[in-house]
Structures are given as C-alpha cells and as structure tokens.
Design an enzyme around this catalytic site. Structure first.
Site, PDB file in Angstrom:
ATOM      1  N   GLY A  88      14.608  49.517  17.368  1.00  0.00           N
ATOM      2  CA  GLY A  88      13.285  49.959  16.904  1.00  0.00           C
ATOM      3  C   GLY A  88      12.942  49.333  15.585  1.00  0.00           C
ATOM      4  CG  ASP A 245      18.681  55.252  18.300  1.00  0.00           C
ATOM      5  OD1 ASP A 245      19.800  55.413  18.814  1.00  0.00           O
ATOM      6  OD2 ASP A 245      17.619  55.463  18.909  1.00  0.00           O
TER       7      ASP A 245
HETATM    8  P1  AMP Z   1      14.734  56.918  22.081  1.00  0.00           P
HETATM    9  O1  AMP Z   1      16.046  57.004  22.808  1.00  0.00           O
HETATM   10  O2  AMP Z   1      13.601  57.595  22.746  1.00  0.00           O
HETATM   11  O3  AMP Z   1      14.877  57.310  20.651  1.00  0.00           O
HETATM   12  O4  AMP Z   1      14.324  55.374  22.129  1.00  0.00           O
HETATM   13  C1  AMP Z   1      15.075  54.374  21.528  1.00  0.00           C
HETATM   14  C2  AMP Z   1      14.170  53.319  20.968  1.00  0.00           C
HETATM   15  O5  AMP Z   1      13.471  52.684  21.998  1.00  0.00           O
HETATM   16  C3  AMP Z   1      13.108  53.888  20.029  1.00  0.00           C
HETATM   17  O6  AMP Z   1      13.507  53.862  18.720  1.00  0.00           O
HETATM   18  C4  AMP Z   1      11.932  52.998  20.237  1.00  0.00           C
HETATM   19  O7  AMP Z   1      11.900  51.983  19.260  1.00  0.00           O
HETATM   20  C5  AMP Z   1      12.183  52.365  21.576  1.00  0.00           C
HETATM   21  N1  AMP Z   1      11.185  52.825  22.541  1.00  0.00           N
HETATM   22  C6  AMP Z   1      11.191  53.940  23.297  1.00  0.00           C
HETATM   23  N2  AMP Z   1      10.096  54.003  24.070  1.00  0.00           N
HETATM   24  C7  AMP Z   1       9.367  52.892  23.789  1.00  0.00           C
HETATM   25  C8  AMP Z   1       8.120  52.362  24.245  1.00  0.00           C
HETATM   26  N3  AMP Z   1       7.393  52.978  25.157  1.00  0.00           N
HETATM   27  N4  AMP Z   1       7.709  51.202  23.706  1.00  0.00           N
HETATM   28  C9  AMP Z   1       8.421  50.547  22.774  1.00  0.00           C
HETATM   29  N5  AMP Z   1       9.586  50.993  22.323  1.00  0.00           N
HETATM   30  C10 AMP Z   1      10.063  52.147  22.810  1.00  0.00           C
HETATM   31 MG    MG Z   2      14.341  57.548  18.890  1.00  0.00          MG
END
Ligand code: AMP
Ligand code: MG
Length: 470
Positions: A88, A245
């Site tokens: 991210g 993260d």
């Molecule tokens: P999460 O496990 O939901 O925290 O997702 C991990 C990382 O994936 C996040 O920090 C975002 O940067 C990236 N991410 C999740 N969904 C999206 C999306 N729809 N578009 C772009 N990046 C995403």
């Molecule tokens: Mg996240």
C-alpha cells in the site's frame, strides 16, 4: 480551506516514502451520506461546512484541500504470517495534515480515492458496504474508549465498483494522528534501507512520542498494542485481519475490514470468512499482536539495539494480562481483591462459551439477572445459576451501581451493520445509518426506541459471512 490549519509534515521525509498525486476524480456528483460532527471537532472543522457541496467534493477526492499536496505512502507487510512485500497505500490518500488549536496533529486520509502507484492490480476503490462498516465501527470503538482511527465522512461516489458482483462505490475520510503502520518500517528494512528506517523512526518519535528514546518508544508501542488488544478482548471484538500492515504504530485500531463483535461467546470465533485456519480468531489475537510486534522489532533491528527490543517484547504479556484482568474485573464489579476472583471470572467465561451466551448482553444484564439471563446459557444454565449465586455472594459488599457505565448495551453487531447496509443499498434509506451511528456514540445509554438493535441476530440474519473483499 474550510478553515483547516494544514501542515504537510509527512512530506518532509522526502523521496522514497510516498508519491504525491491527486485522487482519481469520480465521474458522477458525489453524495455526502453522513458526516461526523464529533470527529470534525478534532480538526477544528465547523460542522456547518457539511452542507457546502465543496465538502462532499473534497471528501470524495474531486477537489483537493488548498495548501496541501496529497500523497500516498508506501508500506509492506506480513499477511497471514507470510512476507507479502509492498502492499500500500493502494487506495488510501493523505489529503491533509491538520494541527488543531490544541496543538494535536491529525491526518485526513481518504479510503477508496482511486489508484496509486502502490495499488498493484486493484482498482483503488472501496464499496459502500465496507465503507459503512468502517464508518460506524470507528465511532463505536471510540465511544467504548478503545483507541481507533475516526471516520469524518462517508460519501457515495455514484460509481459502480466490481467485486464478486457490481456494487456501489464510496469513499470515507478517516482521521488519525498518524496512519503509519508496522509495515512502513518493514518496507524499508527488507529493502535493505536502514537509513530510511532510521529517518521514519525519527519522524514518528518527533511527531508522536516526543522526548522518548528508541528503547522507550518501542516499549511504548508494545504497551499500547497490548492494552488495545486487551480492550478488544474485553468487548468481544475480533479485528479479523491482524496483518502487520494493519497494525498502527500508535496502537490504534486500524483498517476495519471483516471485523466482528461476537454475538454468542466463542473464544475460537473467526469473523473473517477468508481466514480458514483461524489465525486471527479471538483467542489468538493477543498472541498475534505479540507476533506482529516481533515483526516490528525485526524491522527495527538494524537501528535499535537488540537488548532494547527484546526487553520491550518481554513486557507484552505483563501489559496484556494486567489490562485484561483489570477490564474483566471491572465488568463484574470486582473492586476489592479476593483470591478467588480469577477463578470466578474464568468460570463465567467457561459457562458462556459452553452455552454460547450472548457476550454483550450477559455482562450488561448481570446486575439485573433473572430467568431470561439464565436462559441465555442454554445447556450451561445450571452452571450459570450456581455461578450467579457465587457472584452475588462475592459482590455483596461491592458497589454495583456503575456497571452500566462499564458494560455497553450496544456494539456494532454484524446483523445491525447489515441492516444499515441493506437499507442504504436497496432503498437509499439512510435513516438506519443515522440512528445506529447515534446509538454507537452512546453505547452505555438506554435507547428505548432502538432497543431492537441491542439484540442478538434474528434467525434470518444469523451467521452472516464477511470476507476480505471490500
Ligand atoms: P487489507 O488486507 O484490506 O488491509 O489490504 C491490503 C492492502 O491491499 C491495502 O493496504 C491496500 O493498499 C490494498 N488494497 C486493498 N483493496 C484494494 C483496492 N480495491 N485497490 C487498491 N488497493 C487495495
Ligand atoms: Mg489494510
């Protein structure tokens, strides 16, 4: 703009920590679905601004806040225990940093504001469903006294986002003193850039832990993380995706995805449908927090002496256990120390687990326990009955008048979130959103007209599944 006292201090870190860019505009006119006056006060924002169409436009990313160059930061992380590399900000954009009249720093971050250089193959967007959940839960946690990012606004983009099916898109603006994650440090450590770990550490300490040495800083991150997770356990909250993260360097609850408040108590509760192994089950949360702090320690190991990191990590269990015990004792009204107290607490949780008694209401109704309370224990009813007699005996000389200020009546149950989401999605009806928002802001009060939202899920909304798709 909007009278905000903007200050771009993250950008001072320089090249390699972020990319400056604008949000991707949304084509249709964005609609402000809700805005949070209480969060607005944190950045000295007058809620009268909510009615200004420029506010919705700014919080959708269509116009920038004058005087601030928006940026996406870069971070990596461990997902489900595995190094995942750069992750991210894939859909979050820092659109402002405010110093308020009290001298506090607050980031304004849009989530769902479009693609960034760190989006990988994803679209940078967020769906209304998960945005409503994050919007409500930040407020719920804050009102429960749990450190968290706060939601300032919820805007419908009017655009469709493709997930398993097409869904309405939304953007939330969220506030936190900082959105820096453990994964920011990991990113530079595993890229072999110790000097950037050092620079980030200096930045974070100067802005958020002024005066602390490296060792004191790490000790403080351990303490805050342990206390936060103890608070989660005490209210029956499962985060769902405790990847590094998603771990805040400030010990804030961050990134509400497939989280869940337990209905019936189950220590092995898994809220995230994607988490088939139960790595992030409720009972595993303290151990995972410690695992994540070890990952942070590894990321700091080239710039902070090992002894300081080990000493910090070794305090985790003490901090967690002390805080958890304090909170559970308070929930049961135990002020005077008695040697049987730990066993008494353990016996209640065991009976609750056996009978899947509702986590929130079992505590809430304890001081008024009647047959209905015992009925919650199902097959563990007789264990609950003898426990209740013991507890009454134990608390005869305790003051129980404050228990309703300790044990909330309203938490953001999945079925309640789902009800709000369906009304908004299917009928454009935002009334439930506003009502539930108000309940969650005052979770310890009685709300006679909205009593139904305190209840366990009705049969048709039992066992709702939530996943990482958001
Ligand atoms: P999460 O496990 O939901 O925290 O997702 C991990 C990382 O994936 C996040 O920090 C975002 O940067 C990236 N991410 C999740 N969904 C999206 C999306 N729809 N578009 C772009 N990046 C995403
Ligand atoms: Mg996240």
């Amino acid at each position: 703009m909007f009278g905000l006292n903007l200050e771009n201090h993250f950008a001072k870190l320089g090249d390699g920590f972020f990319t400056q860019q604008s949000a991707e505009k949304v084509a249709v006119r964005p609609q402000l679905l809700h805005a949070n006056a209480s969060a607005a006060s944190l950045i000295d924002l007058d809620p009268a601004i909510f009615a200004d169409p420029r506010f919705a436009a700014a919080m959708a990313g269509n116009i920038p806040l004058e005087g601030f160059a928006p940026l996406a930061t870069v971070y990596s992380g461990h997902q489900f225990g595995v190094w995942a590399g750069q992750l991210g900000d894939g859909r979050a954009l820092l659109i402002g940093q405010v110093r308020n009249a009290r001298g506090e720093l607050w980031d304004i971050q849009l989530k769902g504001a479009g693609r960034t250089p760190y989006s990988r193959s994803a679209d940078g967007r967020a769906v209304l469903r998960s945005s409503i959940r994050e919007y409500l839960c930040g407020e719920a946690m804050h009102a429960l006294g749990i450190p968290t990012s706060r939601a300032l606004s919820l805007v419908a983009t009017g655009e469709t986002v493709m997930r398993e099916a097409p869904e309405p898109g939304a953007v939330i603006a969220r506030l936190a003193p900082s959105h820096v994650r453990f994964g920011h440090f990991e990113h530079f450590h595993y890229a072999g850039k110790a000097e950037m770990v050092r620079a980030l550490l200096d930045h974070v300490i100067a802005a958020h832990f002024p005066g602390l040495s490296d060792a004191e800083f790490f000790g403080e991150v351990v303490r805050r993380t342990a206390v936060m997770v103890a608070q989660w356990q005490a209210v029956g909250f499962a985060h769902g995706v405790m990847n590094t993260d998603n771990m805040s360097i400030l010990g804030l609850t961050l990134d509400y995805g497939p989280f869940g408040f337990m209905d019936g108590y189950d220590p092995h509760f898994i809220c995230n449908h994607t988490d088939s192994q139960g790595r992030y089950s409720v009972i595993n949360q303290p151990g995972v927090a410690h695992w994540n702090l070890r990952a942070l320690a590894a990321a700091l190991s080239r710039v902070v002496p090992a002894e300081a990191l080990v000493a910090g990590l070794n305090n985790f269990e003490h901090y967690f256990a002390t805080q958890y015990r304090l909170l559970l004792r308070a929930k049961l009204g135990l002020v005077r120390e008695d040697e049987g107290d730990d066993a008494l607490i353990g016996a209640l949780l065991a009976a609750m687990a056996q009978g899947r008694a509702d986590y929130t209401l079992t505590f809430r109704e304890l001081s008024r326990a009647s047959d209905a309370w015992l009925d919650r224990f199902g097959p563990a009813r007789s264990a609950a009955e003898s426990w209740l007699a013991q507890w009454r005996d134990r608390t005869r000389d305790e003051d129980l008048s404050g228990l309703d200020r300790v044990n909330p009546k309203y938490v953001l149950r999945n079925w309640v979130a789902e009800t709000v989401i369906r009304a908004a999605e299917d009928h454009g009806d935002l009334a439930p959103l506003g009502r539930v928002f108000r309940l969650l802001q005052n979770p310890y009060d009685e709300h006679a007209d909205d009593e139904a939202f305190a209840a366990p899920p009705p049969p048709e909304l039992c066992g709702l599944e939530v996943s990482c798709s958001s």
